[in-house]
Design an enzyme around this catalytic site. Structure first.
Site, PDB file in Angstrom:
ATOM      1  CD  GLU A   1      -3.579  -2.174   7.404  1.00 52.04           C
ATOM      2  OE1 GLU A   1      -2.448  -2.368   6.979  1.00 52.04           O
ATOM      3  OE2 GLU A   1      -4.254  -1.187   7.097  1.00 52.04           O
TER       4      GLU A   1
ATOM      5  CB  SER B   1       5.142  -1.465  12.028  1.00 49.04           C
ATOM      6  OG  SER B   1       4.792  -0.093  12.193  1.00 49.04           O
TER       7      SER B   1
ATOM      8  CD  GLU C   1      -2.935   5.848   6.409  1.00 49.88           C
ATOM      9  OE1 GLU C   1      -2.933   5.858   5.161  1.00 49.88           O
ATOM     10  OE2 GLU C   1      -2.006   5.349   7.083  1.00 49.88           O
TER      11      GLU C   1
ATOM     12  CG  HIS D   1      -5.835   2.218   5.094  1.00 48.39           C
ATOM     13  ND1 HIS D   1      -5.392   3.217   5.920  1.00 48.39           N
ATOM     14  CD2 HIS D   1      -4.844   1.310   5.018  1.00 48.39           C
ATOM     15  CE1 HIS D   1      -4.164   2.920   6.318  1.00 48.39           C
ATOM     16  NE2 HIS D   1      -3.797   1.773   5.787  1.00 48.39           N
TER      17      HIS D   1
ATOM     18  CG  ASN E   1      -1.704   1.247   1.412  1.00 47.06           C
ATOM     19  OD1 ASN E   1      -1.808   2.051   0.479  1.00 47.06           O
ATOM     20  ND2 ASN E   1      -2.272   1.444   2.590  1.00 47.06           N
ATOM     21  CD1 TRP E   2       4.053   1.193  -2.467  1.00 45.42           C
ATOM     22  CD2 TRP E   2       3.802   1.925  -4.576  1.00 45.42           C
ATOM     23  NE1 TRP E   2       4.867   0.434  -3.280  1.00 45.42           N
ATOM     24  CE2 TRP E   2       4.727   0.860  -4.565  1.00 45.42           C
ATOM     25  CE3 TRP E   2       3.477   2.549  -5.794  1.00 45.42           C
ATOM     26  CZ2 TRP E   2       5.341   0.407  -5.746  1.00 45.42           C
ATOM     27  CZ3 TRP E   2       4.083   2.096  -6.964  1.00 45.42           C
ATOM     28  CH2 TRP E   2       5.006   1.035  -6.938  1.00 45.42           C
ATOM     29  CE  LYS E   3      -0.052   3.464   4.617  1.00 46.51           C
ATOM     30  NZ  LYS E   3      -0.041   3.613   6.048  1.00 46.51           N
TER      31      LYS E   3
ATOM     32  N   GLY F   1       2.431   2.578  10.599  1.00 44.47           N
ATOM     33  CA  GLY F   1       3.389   3.661  10.370  1.00 44.47           C
ATOM     34  C   GLY F   1       4.105   4.116  11.633  1.00 44.47           C
TER      35      GLY F   1
HETATM   36  P1  PGA Z   1       2.793   0.479   7.568  1.00 43.29           P
HETATM   37  O1  PGA Z   1       1.350   0.710   6.908  1.00 43.29           O
HETATM   38  O2  PGA Z   1       3.323  -0.831   7.037  1.00 43.29           O
HETATM   39  O3  PGA Z   1       3.616   1.654   7.121  1.00 43.29           O
HETATM   40  O4  PGA Z   1       2.600   0.430   9.038  1.00 43.29           O
HETATM   41  C1  PGA Z   1       0.452  -0.351   6.751  1.00 43.29           C
HETATM   42  C2  PGA Z   1      -0.842   0.157   6.154  1.00 43.29           C
HETATM   43  O5  PGA Z   1      -1.267   1.276   6.467  1.00 43.29           O
HETATM   44  O6  PGA Z   1      -1.493  -0.553   5.364  1.00 43.29           O
END
Ligand code: PGA
Length: 264
Positions: free
Chosen positions: A176, A222, A106, A104, A10-12, A182
């Site tokens: 998640e 992470s 976010e 997600h 997931n490159w966001k 993150g």
């Molecule tokens: P992360 O993000 O690996 O940077 O913790 C995971 C995600 O948000 O899908």
């Protein structure tokens, strides 16, 4: 029940078209001739989907280009029309998109997506035969106040409301924990396994034991080359959704190798 692990980057909001090209060329050159016992998915920003589709699906795409499948990071719950800034599922299909990340944390926390909106998007995605990667997870405050199971159950039942068992078969769940995304803090493999087993039990309550045994549940938060093997060894963890550590082709590949037990 053997479930094929699925590793998704997931490159966001990272990597426009030229960085997408750099990553994919580097990744493909590293996996020359390899066969992986898992699925590999890359989710770039919308704007980079045409470049990714071109790199993976044009006539000159190299050996193993088809080892990578394409995901979007979101989709509209509507078909077309006056929805400024939105992208429809049919537009995604034009670029060989097969998966779509939905719900997600976010999107939930920053863009106000509710379980009902996520549910509408999951249904819309299935109408276009896209496979949702349906994200759920609790905040630290929710975990610490003993609400973990309530939160997960509410997100699962709300997100899957009215989704048929047949469609469920095309859905991947990503557990998640918000506090692990993150932050560099990973859930311990025991915490992750316990949550995954609980998610599977909720699916069993809703759809029966067979459907629960079949559904793939990724862990996200992470994930790194150094913790992938231990997490993926847990019986209810079927792959990973990876943010930060999937921005470099080498570390994404190491996670896939360590996590799927494929040879170095
Ligand atoms: P992360 O993000 O690996 O940077 O913790 C995971 C995600 O948000 O899908």
């Amino acid at each position: 029940m053997t479930r094929k692990p699925i590793f998704a980057a997931n490159w966001k909001m990272n990597k426009g078209a030229s960085e997408t090209e750099d990553f994919i060329k580097s990744f493909l050159s590293k996996i020359q001739g390899e066969n992986f016992p898992c699925e590999i998915v890359v989710a770039p920003p919308f704007i980079s989907l045409p470049k990714l589709a071109d790199l993976l699906h044009n006539a000159n795409a190299g050996q193993n280009a088809h080892a990578i499948q394409i995901a979007a990071q979101n989709c509209s719950q509507f078909d077309s029309g006056a929805y400024t800034g939105e992208v429809s599922v049919l537009m995604l299909r034009e670029f060989f998109v097969h998966f779509v990340i939905l719900g997600h944390s976010e999107r939930r926390a920053i863009f106000g997506e509710t379980d009902a909106m996520i549910n509408a998007k999951i249904k819309k995605a299935r109408e276009a035969n896209l496979k949702p990667i349906f994200c759920i997870g609790e905040t630290l405050a929710e975990r610490e106040s003993g609400k973990l199971e309530d939160v997960l159950r509410t997100q699962i039942t709300g997100g899957l409301e009215g989704v048929s068992e047949k469609d469920l078969g095309e859905i991947v769940i990503a557990y998640e924990p918000v506090w692990a995304i993150g932050t560099g803090v990973t859930a311990s493999s025991q915490q992750a396994q316990d949550a995954h087993a609980f998610v599977r039990s909720v699916i069993a309550d809703l759809y029966g034991a067979d459907a629960a045994a079949k559904i793939r549940i990724q862990y996200g938060g992470s994930v790194k080359p150094g913790n992938a093997a231990e997490l993926m060894a847990c019986p209810d963890i079927d792959g990973a959704l990876i943010g930060g550590a999937a921005l470099e082709s080498q570390s994404f590949l190491e996670i896939i190798r360590h996590g799927s037990g494929s040879p170095e």
